[in-house]
Motif scaffolding. Sequence first.
Motif, PDB file in Angstrom:
ATOM      1  N   ASP A  71      -4.265  12.120  -3.418  1.00 29.02           N
ATOM      2  CA  ASP A  71      -5.057  12.326  -2.207  1.00 29.02           C
ATOM      3  C   ASP A  71      -4.274  11.731  -1.042  1.00 29.02           C
ATOM      4  O   ASP A  71      -4.235  10.515  -0.874  1.00 29.02           O
ATOM      5  CB  ASP A  71      -6.418  11.651  -2.350  1.00 29.02           C
ATOM      6  N   GLY A  72      -3.647  12.563  -0.269  1.00 25.69           N
ATOM      7  CA  GLY A  72      -2.792  12.117   0.818  1.00 25.69           C
ATOM      8  C   GLY A  72      -3.491  11.318   1.894  1.00 25.69           C
ATOM      9  O   GLY A  72      -2.851  10.696   2.722  1.00 25.69           O
ATOM     10  N   ARG A  73      -4.817  11.312   1.885  1.00 26.63           N
ATOM     11  CA  ARG A  73      -5.551  10.578   2.907  1.00 26.63           C
ATOM     12  C   ARG A  73      -5.816   9.131   2.528  1.00 26.63           C
ATOM     13  O   ARG A  73      -6.284   8.359   3.349  1.00 26.63           O
ATOM     14  CB  ARG A  73      -6.894  11.261   3.189  1.00 26.63           C
ATOM     15  N   SER A  74      -5.543   8.763   1.286  1.00 27.61           N
ATOM     16  CA  SER A  74      -5.868   7.406   0.860  1.00 27.61           C
ATOM     17  C   SER A  74      -4.622   6.662   0.395  1.00 27.61           C
ATOM     18  O   SER A  74      -3.563   7.240   0.209  1.00 27.61           O
ATOM     19  CB  SER A  74      -6.923   7.434  -0.252  1.00 27.61           C
ATOM     20  N   LYS A  75      -4.779   5.372   0.227  1.00 31.90           N
ATOM     21  CA  LYS A  75      -3.696   4.489  -0.208  1.00 31.90           C
ATOM     22  C   LYS A  75      -4.059   3.861  -1.548  1.00 31.90           C
ATOM     23  O   LYS A  75      -5.223   3.621  -1.848  1.00 31.90           O
ATOM     24  CB  LYS A  75      -3.473   3.361   0.805  1.00 31.90           C
ATOM     25  N   THR A  76      -3.012   3.593  -2.335  1.00 29.23           N
ATOM     26  CA  THR A  76      -3.181   2.831  -3.561  1.00 29.23           C
ATOM     27  C   THR A  76      -2.501   1.478  -3.363  1.00 29.23           C
ATOM     28  O   THR A  76      -1.604   1.339  -2.526  1.00 29.23           O
ATOM     29  CB  THR A  76      -2.573   3.566  -4.776  1.00 29.23           C
ATOM     30  N   VAL A  77      -2.934   0.490  -4.137  1.00 32.66           N
ATOM     31  CA  VAL A  77      -2.495  -0.876  -3.914  1.00 32.66           C
ATOM     32  C   VAL A  77      -1.757  -1.396  -5.149  1.00 32.66           C
ATOM     33  O   VAL A  77      -2.265  -1.294  -6.265  1.00 32.66           O
ATOM     34  CB  VAL A  77      -3.695  -1.791  -3.594  1.00 32.66           C
ATOM     35  N   TYR A  78      -0.569  -1.946  -4.923  1.00 26.99           N
ATOM     36  CA  TYR A  78       0.269  -2.500  -5.980  1.00 26.99           C
ATOM     37  C   TYR A  78       0.734  -3.889  -5.574  1.00 26.99           C
ATOM     38  O   TYR A  78       0.867  -4.185  -4.386  1.00 26.99           O
ATOM     39  CB  TYR A  78       1.507  -1.619  -6.203  1.00 26.99           C
ATOM     40  N   LEU A  79       1.019  -4.717  -6.568  1.00 24.71           N
ATOM     41  CA  LEU A  79       1.542  -6.052  -6.293  1.00 24.71           C
ATOM     42  C   LEU A  79       3.010  -5.983  -5.886  1.00 24.71           C
ATOM     43  O   LEU A  79       3.771  -5.185  -6.425  1.00 24.71           O
ATOM     44  CB  LEU A  79       1.415  -6.938  -7.538  1.00 24.71           C
ATOM     45  N   THR A  80       3.395  -6.822  -4.954  1.00 27.11           N
ATOM     46  CA  THR A  80       4.799  -7.007  -4.603  1.00 27.11           C
ATOM     47  C   THR A  80       5.375  -8.037  -5.588  1.00 27.11           C
ATOM     48  O   THR A  80       4.616  -8.665  -6.346  1.00 27.11           O
ATOM     49  CB  THR A  80       4.938  -7.562  -3.172  1.00 27.11           C
ATOM     50  N   PRO A  81       6.688  -8.265  -5.564  1.00 25.15           N
ATOM     51  CA  PRO A  81       7.239  -9.333  -6.413  1.00 25.15           C
ATOM     52  C   PRO A  81       6.552 -10.685  -6.157  1.00 25.15           C
ATOM     53  O   PRO A  81       6.273 -11.434  -7.095  1.00 25.15           O
ATOM     54  CB  PRO A  81       8.715  -9.352  -6.045  1.00 25.15           C
ATOM     55  N   LEU A  82       6.245 -10.987  -4.907  1.00 25.32           N
ATOM     56  CA  LEU A  82       5.539 -12.226  -4.586  1.00 25.32           C
ATOM     57  C   LEU A  82       4.136 -12.221  -5.191  1.00 25.32           C
ATOM     58  O   LEU A  82       3.668 -13.228  -5.729  1.00 25.32           O
ATOM     59  CB  LEU A  82       5.475 -12.433  -3.069  1.00 25.32           C
ATOM     60  N   LEU A 109       0.851  -1.178   0.000  1.00 27.30           N
ATOM     61  CA  LEU A 109       0.000   0.000   0.000  1.00 27.30           C
ATOM     62  C   LEU A 109       0.886   1.227   0.000  1.00 27.30           C
ATOM     63  O   LEU A 109       1.809   1.323   0.811  1.00 27.30           O
ATOM     64  CB  LEU A 109      -0.920   0.000   1.228  1.00 27.30           C
ATOM     65  N   ARG A 110       0.607   2.123  -0.916  1.00 26.20           N
ATOM     66  CA  ARG A 110       1.391   3.353  -1.038  1.00 26.20           C
ATOM     67  C   ARG A 110       0.483   4.548  -0.854  1.00 26.20           C
ATOM     68  O   ARG A 110      -0.713   4.486  -1.140  1.00 26.20           O
ATOM     69  CB  ARG A 110       2.023   3.443  -2.433  1.00 26.20           C
ATOM     70  N   ASP A 111       1.082   5.651  -0.423  1.00 28.44           N
ATOM     71  CA  ASP A 111       0.315   6.891  -0.334  1.00 28.44           C
ATOM     72  C   ASP A 111      -0.173   7.270  -1.723  1.00 28.44           C
ATOM     73  O   ASP A 111       0.556   7.155  -2.712  1.00 28.44           O
ATOM     74  CB  ASP A 111       1.178   8.025   0.228  1.00 28.44           C
ATOM     75  N   ASN A 112      -1.402   7.708  -1.793  1.00 26.96           N
ATOM     76  CA  ASN A 112      -1.997   8.145  -3.055  1.00 26.96           C
ATOM     77  C   ASN A 112      -1.419   9.512  -3.411  1.00 26.96           C
ATOM     78  O   ASN A 112      -1.519  10.452  -2.633  1.00 26.96           O
ATOM     79  CB  ASN A 112      -3.520   8.209  -2.912  1.00 26.96           C
ATOM     80  N   ALA A 113      -0.830   9.621  -4.583  1.00 26.38           N
ATOM     81  CA  ALA A 113      -0.213  10.882  -5.018  1.00 26.38           C
ATOM     82  C   ALA A 113      -1.246  11.995  -5.205  1.00 26.38           C
ATOM     83  O   ALA A 113      -0.906  13.171  -5.115  1.00 26.38           O
ATOM     84  CB  ALA A 113       0.547  10.658  -6.325  1.00 26.38           C
TER      85      ALA A 113
END
Length: 96
Positions: free
Chosen positions: A59-70, A53-57
């Motif tokens: 909207d600082g109040r929300s998170k965006t979701v990305y896959l890890t290498p796994l 989960l990363r900070d949303n560029a």
Amino acid sequence: IAFLYICENEGVNVRELGQLTATTHSKASRTARRLAAHDFPYALWPSVGLVELRDNAHDGRSKTVYLTPLGMELRNSIEALIADARPIQTEKGRSA
């Protein structure tokens, strides 16, 4: 289901993930935090390490979701299984 949606929509924010999975924002957040790595500050058990989960560029109040290498490895395995799909044979030799 959430993991599959993330595979198809990397960078989705948690609120959108809730809409995609027809759940509430809080349930989508808990699900994402369970899919995150155990070292993520807000991870929840079992924290399987499939997403980050990363900070949303935007909207600082929300998170965006990305896959890890796994997570990418699991996605690739699932895609390979689907691509190699063969009909299930019944006992009488007919496809199910």
